[in-house]
Design an enzyme around this catalytic site. Structure first.
Site, PDB file in Angstrom:
ATOM      1  CG  ASP A   2      -2.110  -0.954   0.989  1.00 34.12           C
ATOM      2  OD1 ASP A   2      -1.856  -2.153   0.817  1.00 34.12           O
ATOM      3  OD2 ASP A   2      -3.265  -0.510   0.971  1.00 34.12           O
TER       4      ASP A   2
ATOM      5  CG  LEU B 284       2.778   6.981  -3.797  1.00 34.65           C
ATOM      6  CD1 LEU B 284       2.979   8.344  -4.437  1.00 34.65           C
ATOM      7  CD2 LEU B 284       4.092   6.477  -3.238  1.00 34.65           C
TER       8      LEU B 284
ATOM      9  CG  ASN C 166     -10.585  -3.394  -0.298  1.00 32.57           C
ATOM     10  OD1 ASN C 166      -9.582  -3.160  -0.970  1.00 32.57           O
ATOM     11  ND2 ASN C 166     -10.643  -4.393   0.558  1.00 32.57           N
ATOM     12  CE1 TYR C 167      -9.149  -5.160   4.060  1.00 33.26           C
ATOM     13  CE2 TYR C 167      -8.987  -4.105   6.195  1.00 33.26           C
ATOM     14  CZ  TYR C 167      -9.200  -5.232   5.437  1.00 33.26           C
ATOM     15  OH  TYR C 167      -9.457  -6.429   6.054  1.00 33.26           O
ATOM     16  CG  ASP C 168     -11.450   3.259   4.904  1.00 37.54           C
ATOM     17  OD1 ASP C 168     -12.136   2.313   4.483  1.00 37.54           O
ATOM     18  OD2 ASP C 168     -11.512   4.399   4.433  1.00 37.54           O
TER      19      ASP C 168
END
Ligand SMILES: [Cu+2]
Length: 642
Positions: A305, A310, A388-390
């Site tokens: 990631d 970045l 999709n992720y945080d």
């Protein structure tokens, strides 16, 4: 974009006061003008990274009052040819310092840029073979298909490896507000050449029904009526917070640190000190890898990631009352778009102070003393959305000298169709909807400076001793201390069964017991990289194969998977850093700590995942001569004595 479209600002006051301050908008523009004047930005060249090239540590520490040359680093890619360059410019001298042209097949590709996302959706939707494959699945309206580009990795397939490419999965978004992740179109992937801007291969391996249940958690039909039983919690600090922020210098209680930010790494904390004594020169999370564990069709699915996407560039603008409660101080972050133009992310960094329960407490049975002290912590954090992720990145500084790094993982898990039966590589989280098992492996780079530059690392295990003449009842327990003296010895696994920790000691300063002052790294005990050593991911994510590495400081050693991670064939980063097997005992050292969960999703992680946490702690260990918080006053109010 033309080179005159963005104008440089030449106001000297626009330049930062401290050499470690993040690059400002004016500096990005000034650097851009230098590159344009040198002919490096001819259309269609874009920025795949742009950030501060920090001065080397020794240069900064040797001239504390001086201003080392301010430099910026840019990764430039020609969208027409794919030619890639790593450029450093000097703002002070107004010149290009270096241009390193990459051979992407051996050096790796530059990160994915924003333009790539738009290109992918356009060329995939237009591709006849892909459309035909979707039509066979009954999906004829391509405007209702969302495309998700995934970095390609390197698998020794010549036609893939020679290209700058992504592999693209499809999701159905039938209504404008549908959650597309709920409706994966499995078994089909488009391989897209980002330079030729075309689909060069369609992989159509199997068909499974597109899961139908809505995952739109904004939809009242999905979330149901909101509960009405939560009464307000309000956090107030009537006299304001106890920290001060001067520019980027943050002070709280006996702590001081400089808050920085980078498009690749996100938060970068510099010169973390306690009681005017150095602890860490620089702390950041410069990489994370998310490998997926389904060996079929999607075997290539792995994200780096930071190095490939970045993550700092995708920082959120935080909102008071939602993301942060109480007396919050925000800092903006300045990153740049594909054209090198500055973009300010408002309220990207959140700084606040919070109560953290009991610090210490005792009711003495002999002298009748009843005392309690409250713990507090200073919190410096940001959140980034990567696909999709945080991810929330939180650094905590406590009254007792503890430093904690915590990552909060939330957002939407990556989905596939669930093939049925007891499919071992994914979990069914909604009818027909699978969530493949995966790991989130973060790498913390901790440039240590415990009471100075001369440090060493001891591995500490605890052990019970076998019964014997010196231990007749078998109750003896001891610490086993192993000094790590060379880089080849510094690759270590965590071991919960031995309570393993790593103690970073000063080899120059001692405490009142004559022992080295130290800080100890307390890891979690989750597995490191599970990929097989014979596979390509093991080579590309070498850093993730151990929980700890110790390297000798080298200003060029910044990224644990190497500078150019995207489609890099492997071996870069830490495996290369330690190849010289430098001495790490009593010198300037860097710790690289791998941590994070192996995630076998639960139904409760769908359709949006409650925060999962991971991280590590650093605790003073003989850094002080006793509990450093005896001077914390009792809480005011009804429980105070007298
Ligand atoms: Cu996960």
């Amino acid at each position: 974009m033309t080179d005159t479209a963005v104008h440089a600002v030449h106001s000297p006051g626009a330049f930062p006061a401290h050499p470690l301050d993040p690059a400002s908008a004016a500096e990005y523009l000034a650097g851009r003008a230098i590159m344009a004047a040198a002919g490096l930005l001819a259309e269609p060249v874009r920025f795949a990274y742009y950030g501060l090239e920090e001065p080397p540590k020794d240069q900064l520490l040797d001239t504390p009052q001086g201003q080392p040359d301010r430099r910026l680093r840019a990764f430039l890619i020609d969208l027409g040819t794919g030619e890639s360059a790593d450029v450093v410019v000097s703002l002070g001298r107004r010149e290009v310092v270096s241009v390193h042209r990459l051979d992407p097949r051996t050096d790796g590709q530059l990160p994915i840029i924003e333009t790539d996302f738009a290109v992918v959706e356009e060329v995939v939707r237009a591709d006849p073979e892909w459309r035909a494959a979707l039509a066979r699945r009954g999906l004829t309206d391509v405007t209702k298909i969302r495309t998700c580009p995934i970095t390609a990795g390197v698998f020794g397939v010549a036609d893939d490896d020679r290209r700058r490419m992504v592999r693209v999965l499809a999701f159905v978004q039938a209504r404008e507000h549908d959650l597309a992740w709920a409706h994966p179109v499995d078994g089909i992937a488009a391989y897209v050449d980002l330079v030729e801007k075309k689909v060069y291969k369609i992989v159509d391996e199997f068909e499974l029904p597109v899961p139908q249940e809505s995952g739109d958690y904004d939809d009242p039909a999905v979330h149901g009526p909101y509960r009405t039983t939560l009464r307000p919690i309000e956090i107030t600090q009537p006299e304001g917070p106890s920290f001060t922020l001067e520019g980027n210098l943050l002070r709280w209680q006996d702590w001081s640190l400089r808050v920085g930010f980078d498009a690749r790494e996100g938060l970068v904390l510099h010169q973390i000190g306690l009681c005017e004594r150095p602890v860490i020169y620089r702390a950041s999370i410069p990489e994370m890898v998310v490998p997926y564990g389904d060996p079929r069709f999607r075997y290539w699915q792995t994200y780096f990631d930071a190095g490939e996407f970045l993550l700092g560039k995708w920082a959120n603008s935080l909102e008071l009352g939602c993301d942060c409660l109480g007396e919050i101080t925000y800092l903006d972050a300045t990153v740049t778009g594909d054209s090198g133009q500055p973009r300010v992310i408002k309220n990207a960094i959140c700084i606040h102070e919070e109560d953290f329960g009991v610090l210490w407490k005792h009711t003495d049975i002999f002298n009748g003393s009843v005392q309690t002290r409250r713990q507090r912590r200073l919190v410096v954090s940001f959140f980034a959305t990567v696909g999709n992720y945080d991810y929330g990145f939180y650094w905590y500084f406590y009254l007792d000298g503890t430093i904690e790094c915590e990552i909060k993982l939330t957002g939407v898990i990556f989905t596939a169709a669930y093939p049925g039966g007891d499919y071992p590589y994914s979990a069914e989280v909604a009818p027909g909807l699978g969530a493949p098992i995966h790991q989130h492996l973060f790498s913390a780079r901790l440039d240590m400076m415990v009471d100075g530059l001369s440090n060493a690392v001891e591995e500490i295990d605890v052990a019970g001793l076998p019964a014997g003449p010196d231990n007749p009842y078998g109750n003896a327990m001891v610490q086993r201390v192993t000094r790590l003296t060379r880089e080849s010895q510094g690759g270590r696994q965590a071991d919960g069964s031995r309570g393993r920790t790593w103690r970073v000691i000063s080899t120059e300063r001692t405490n009142r017991f004559g022992r080295p002052t130290a800080y100890t790294l307390y890891p979690e005990h989750a597995p490191a990289l599970l990929a097989d050593p014979s596979g390509p991911l093991y080579r590309r994510a070498g850093f993730a194969t151990n929980h700890l590495w110790v390297t000798r400081y080298n200003p060029a050693h910044r990224y644990p998977a190497g500078d150019f991670v995207n489609q890099h064939p492997g071996g870069a980063g830490i495996p290369a850093f330690i190849a010289g097997d430098a001495d790490i005992d009593g010198t300037d050292i860097v710790l690289w700590h791998t941590f994070g969960p192996t995630h076998f999703p639960r139904p409760e992680d769908w359709p949006v995942m409650p925060v999962a946490r991971c991280g590590f702690m650093l605790k003073p260990t003989g850094f002080f001569g006793r509990n450093p918080t005896l001077d914390i006053p009792p809480p005011t109010g009804h429980c105070s004595p007298g």
